[in-house]
Design a protein around this motif. Structure first.
Motif, PDB file in Angstrom:
ATOM      1  N   GLN A  29       0.712  -1.127  -0.016  1.00 22.23           N
ATOM      2  CA  GLN A  29      -0.123  -0.086  -0.110  1.00 22.23           C
ATOM      3  C   GLN A  29       0.624   1.344  -0.050  1.00 22.23           C
ATOM      4  OE1 GLN A  29      -2.817  -0.452   3.274  1.00 22.23           O
ATOM      5  NE2 GLN A  29      -3.658  -2.026   2.377  1.00 22.23           N
ATOM      6  N   VAL A  30       1.893   1.243   0.668  1.00 22.02           N
ATOM      7  CA  VAL A  30       2.805   2.271   0.631  1.00 22.02           C
ATOM      8  C   VAL A  30       3.994   2.307  -0.213  1.00 22.02           C
ATOM      9  CG1 VAL A  30       2.507   2.673   2.953  1.00 22.02           C
ATOM     10  CG2 VAL A  30       4.454   1.310   2.215  1.00 22.02           C
ATOM     11  N   GLY A  31       3.712   1.541  -1.443  1.00 23.26           N
ATOM     12  CA  GLY A  31       4.676   1.366  -2.886  1.00 23.26           C
ATOM     13  C   GLY A  31       5.630   0.154  -2.916  1.00 23.26           C
ATOM     14  N   TYR A  32       5.930  -0.429  -1.908  1.00 29.57           N
ATOM     15  CA  TYR A  32       6.965  -1.387  -1.994  1.00 29.57           C
ATOM     16  C   TYR A  32       6.806  -2.724  -2.970  1.00 29.57           C
ATOM     17  CZ  TYR A  32       9.853   0.771   1.540  1.00 29.57           C
ATOM     18  OH  TYR A  32      10.656   1.475   2.205  1.00 29.57           O
ATOM     19  N   ASP A  33       7.675  -3.152  -3.724  1.00 27.03           N
ATOM     20  CA  ASP A  33       7.273  -4.312  -4.602  1.00 27.03           C
ATOM     21  C   ASP A  33       7.644  -5.566  -3.508  1.00 27.03           C
ATOM     22  OD1 ASP A  33       6.883  -6.343  -6.532  1.00 27.03           O
ATOM     23  OD2 ASP A  33       8.845  -5.687  -7.441  1.00 27.03           O
ATOM     24  N   VAL A  34       6.777  -6.299  -2.981  1.00 27.93           N
ATOM     25  CA  VAL A  34       6.948  -7.150  -2.139  1.00 27.93           C
ATOM     26  C   VAL A  34       6.529  -8.696  -2.589  1.00 27.93           C
ATOM     27  CG1 VAL A  34       6.575  -7.937   0.100  1.00 27.93           C
ATOM     28  CG2 VAL A  34       6.359  -5.408  -0.397  1.00 27.93           C
ATOM     29  N   ILE A  35       7.391  -9.739  -2.129  1.00 29.68           N
ATOM     30  CA  ILE A  35       6.607 -10.969  -2.330  1.00 29.68           C
ATOM     31  C   ILE A  35       6.778 -11.765  -0.972  1.00 29.68           C
ATOM     32  CG2 ILE A  35       7.569 -11.321  -4.615  1.00 29.68           C
ATOM     33  CD1 ILE A  35       9.436 -13.504  -3.371  1.00 29.68           C
ATOM     34  N   ARG A  36       5.762 -12.685  -0.898  1.00 29.71           N
ATOM     35  CA  ARG A  36       5.579 -13.462   0.451  1.00 29.71           C
ATOM     36  C   ARG A  36       6.194 -14.964  -0.079  1.00 29.71           C
ATOM     37  NH1 ARG A  36       0.184 -15.061   3.497  1.00 29.71           N
ATOM     38  NH2 ARG A  36       0.799 -16.843   4.581  1.00 29.71           N
ATOM     39  N   THR A  37       7.108 -15.378   0.763  1.00 29.42           N
ATOM     40  CA  THR A  37       7.512 -16.799   0.499  1.00 29.42           C
ATOM     41  C   THR A  37       7.615 -17.623   1.779  1.00 29.42           C
ATOM     42  OG1 THR A  37       9.025 -18.377  -0.703  1.00 29.42           O
ATOM     43  CG2 THR A  37       9.983 -16.315   0.301  1.00 29.42           C
ATOM     44  N   ARG A  38       8.001 -18.879   1.756  1.00 31.17           N
ATOM     45  CA  ARG A  38       8.056 -19.483   3.291  1.00 31.17           C
ATOM     46  C   ARG A  38       9.146 -20.705   3.132  1.00 31.17           C
ATOM     47  NH1 ARG A  38       2.972 -23.666   3.590  1.00 31.17           N
ATOM     48  NH2 ARG A  38       3.086 -25.026   1.880  1.00 31.17           N
ATOM     49  N   GLU A  39       9.519 -21.455   4.146  1.00 32.84           N
ATOM     50  CA  GLU A  39      10.353 -22.165   4.147  1.00 32.84           C
ATOM     51  C   GLU A  39       9.952 -23.432   5.280  1.00 32.84           C
ATOM     52  OE1 GLU A  39      14.612 -21.981   4.655  1.00 32.84           O
ATOM     53  OE2 GLU A  39      14.672 -20.998   2.552  1.00 32.84           O
ATOM     54  N   PRO A  40      10.005 -24.640   5.091  1.00 32.77           N
ATOM     55  CA  PRO A  40      10.519 -25.259   3.795  1.00 32.77           C
ATOM     56  C   PRO A  40       9.492 -25.196   2.726  1.00 32.77           C
ATOM     57  CG  PRO A  40       9.903 -26.942   5.176  1.00 32.77           C
ATOM     58  CD  PRO A  40       9.824 -25.494   6.130  1.00 32.77           C
ATOM     59  N   GLY A  41       9.752 -24.763   1.555  1.00 26.57           N
ATOM     60  CA  GLY A  41       8.962 -24.476   0.364  1.00 26.57           C
ATOM     61  C   GLY A  41       9.489 -23.430  -0.317  1.00 26.57           C
ATOM     62  N   GLY A  42       8.523 -22.646  -0.928  1.00 27.18           N
ATOM     63  CA  GLY A  42       8.535 -21.350  -1.702  1.00 27.18           C
ATOM     64  C   GLY A  42       9.050 -21.821  -3.033  1.00 27.18           C
ATOM     65  N   GLY A  43       9.033 -22.848  -3.631  1.00 29.05           N
ATOM     66  CA  GLY A  43       9.200 -23.177  -5.219  1.00 29.05           C
ATOM     67  C   GLY A  43       8.913 -24.652  -5.209  1.00 29.05           C
ATOM     68  N   VAL A  44       8.708 -24.928  -6.614  1.00 28.62           N
ATOM     69  CA  VAL A  44       8.133 -26.117  -6.978  1.00 28.62           C
ATOM     70  C   VAL A  44       8.814 -27.441  -6.373  1.00 28.62           C
ATOM     71  CG1 VAL A  44       7.486 -27.857  -8.722  1.00 28.62           C
ATOM     72  CG2 VAL A  44       7.183 -25.266  -9.033  1.00 28.62           C
ATOM     73  N   ILE A  45      10.022 -27.297  -6.344  1.00 27.78           N
ATOM     74  CA  ILE A  45      10.957 -28.523  -5.714  1.00 27.78           C
ATOM     75  C   ILE A  45      10.972 -28.565  -4.331  1.00 27.78           C
ATOM     76  CG2 ILE A  45      13.126 -29.565  -5.529  1.00 27.78           C
ATOM     77  CD1 ILE A  45      13.510 -28.635  -8.613  1.00 27.78           C
ATOM     78  N   ALA A  46      11.106 -27.506  -3.675  1.00 28.63           N
ATOM     79  CA  ALA A  46      11.167 -27.198  -2.299  1.00 28.63           C
ATOM     80  C   ALA A  46       9.900 -27.404  -1.662  1.00 28.63           C
ATOM     81  CB  ALA A  46      11.772 -25.872  -1.743  1.00 28.63           C
ATOM     82  N   GLU A  47       8.751 -27.422  -2.195  1.00 28.36           N
ATOM     83  CA  GLU A  47       7.315 -27.784  -1.609  1.00 28.36           C
ATOM     84  C   GLU A  47       7.307 -29.137  -1.461  1.00 28.36           C
ATOM     85  OE1 GLU A  47       4.843 -26.072  -0.191  1.00 28.36           O
ATOM     86  OE2 GLU A  47       5.716 -23.988  -0.431  1.00 28.36           O
ATOM     87  N   LYS A  48       7.842 -29.780  -2.577  1.00 29.63           N
ATOM     88  CA  LYS A  48       7.739 -31.433  -2.564  1.00 29.63           C
ATOM     89  C   LYS A  48       8.847 -31.620  -1.336  1.00 29.63           C
ATOM     90  CE  LYS A  48       6.519 -31.811  -7.341  1.00 29.63           C
ATOM     91  NZ  LYS A  48       5.365 -32.477  -7.306  1.00 29.63           N
ATOM     92  N   VAL A  49       9.717 -31.170  -1.018  1.00 27.01           N
ATOM     93  CA  VAL A  49      10.614 -31.751   0.157  1.00 27.01           C
ATOM     94  C   VAL A  49       9.962 -31.163   1.310  1.00 27.01           C
ATOM     95  CG1 VAL A  49      12.766 -31.325   1.278  1.00 27.01           C
ATOM     96  CG2 VAL A  49      12.760 -31.291  -1.231  1.00 27.01           C
TER      97      VAL A  49
END
Length: 211
Positions: A29-49
């Motif tokens: 809302q204040v103008g930042y380009d943000v992504i949310r991710t997590r561990e373990p996970g955050g990607g196709v292979i990592a989510e499988k792990v």
């Protein structure tokens, strides 16, 4: 790196995942380009792990196997998601990172902090967050929250005894004392609005100082 890497840490039921989503929306809302991710996970292979690590049926998993799987998922997550976004200048908010492994596997599982740290330095090539928010609360409170939250995933960590979760809390507090500049403690015992406000003020001050 052009972007900024901020991680959210804490024991089970600390509320960091809920707060993270709210903070992401406020930053956008204040103008930042943000992504949310997590561990373990955050990607196709990592989510499988992740599915392998946290499966409640995998009670026979060796503690070193667990630590290695976390490190492997972390490496893949960095390559797939975190590093490309940081190169683009994105503000990356990550639910757990290396500190979780130091605490859960290094201390609570008894492998040793230095051993787990070396494993993860290899996986991350030394990358650490610029800011880490530690959501601190009594494990009894956190586990009570979990038991009342039907929408939360059930994982292997929920099966651990209470003393395991107290070791986790003490280990996090020890890390915060060792790295007070990077790790900022958030009192997670209050209501959601209070915790979000404290988190927002901490991140806003950090970002302002970076300018």
């Amino acid at each position: 790196m052009k972007g900024t890497f901020i991680t959210f840490e804490g024991g089970e039921g600390a509320g960091k995942t809920t707060v993270l989503q709210t903070i992401k929306e406020k930053l956008e809302q204040v103008g930042y380009d943000v992504i949310r991710t997590r561990e373990p996970g955050g990607g196709v292979i990592a989510e499988k792990v992740r599915e392998i690590i946290l499966d409640p049926e995998h009670t026979e998993m060796d503690k070193r196997t667990e630590a290695l799987l976390y490190a492997a998922a972390r490496r893949q997550h960095l390559v797939e998601t975190v590093l490309p976004e940081l190169e683009k200048g994105t503000l990356v908010l990550c639910d757990r990172f290396v500190d979780s492994s130091l605490v859960y596997q290094g201390v609570a599982r008894g492998i040793g902090v230095d051993e787990v740290l070396q494993m993860n330095l290899f996986a991350t090539a030394g990358l650490m967050p610029s800011l880490t928010l530690l959501f601190d609360l009594d494990p009894k409170v956190g586990l009570a929250r979990i038991s009342g939250n039907n929408g939360r995933e059930n994982n292997r960590l929920d099966q651990e005894k209470l003393d395991f979760h107290y070791r986790v809390r003490e280990a996090y507090q020890s890390l915060a004392k060792r790295e007070p500049e990077r790790i900022q403690t958030i009192d997670a015992e209050g209501d959601l609005e209070q915790v979000v406000q404290q988190t927002w003020e901490t991140i806003a001050a950090f970002l302002e100082n970076k300018k």
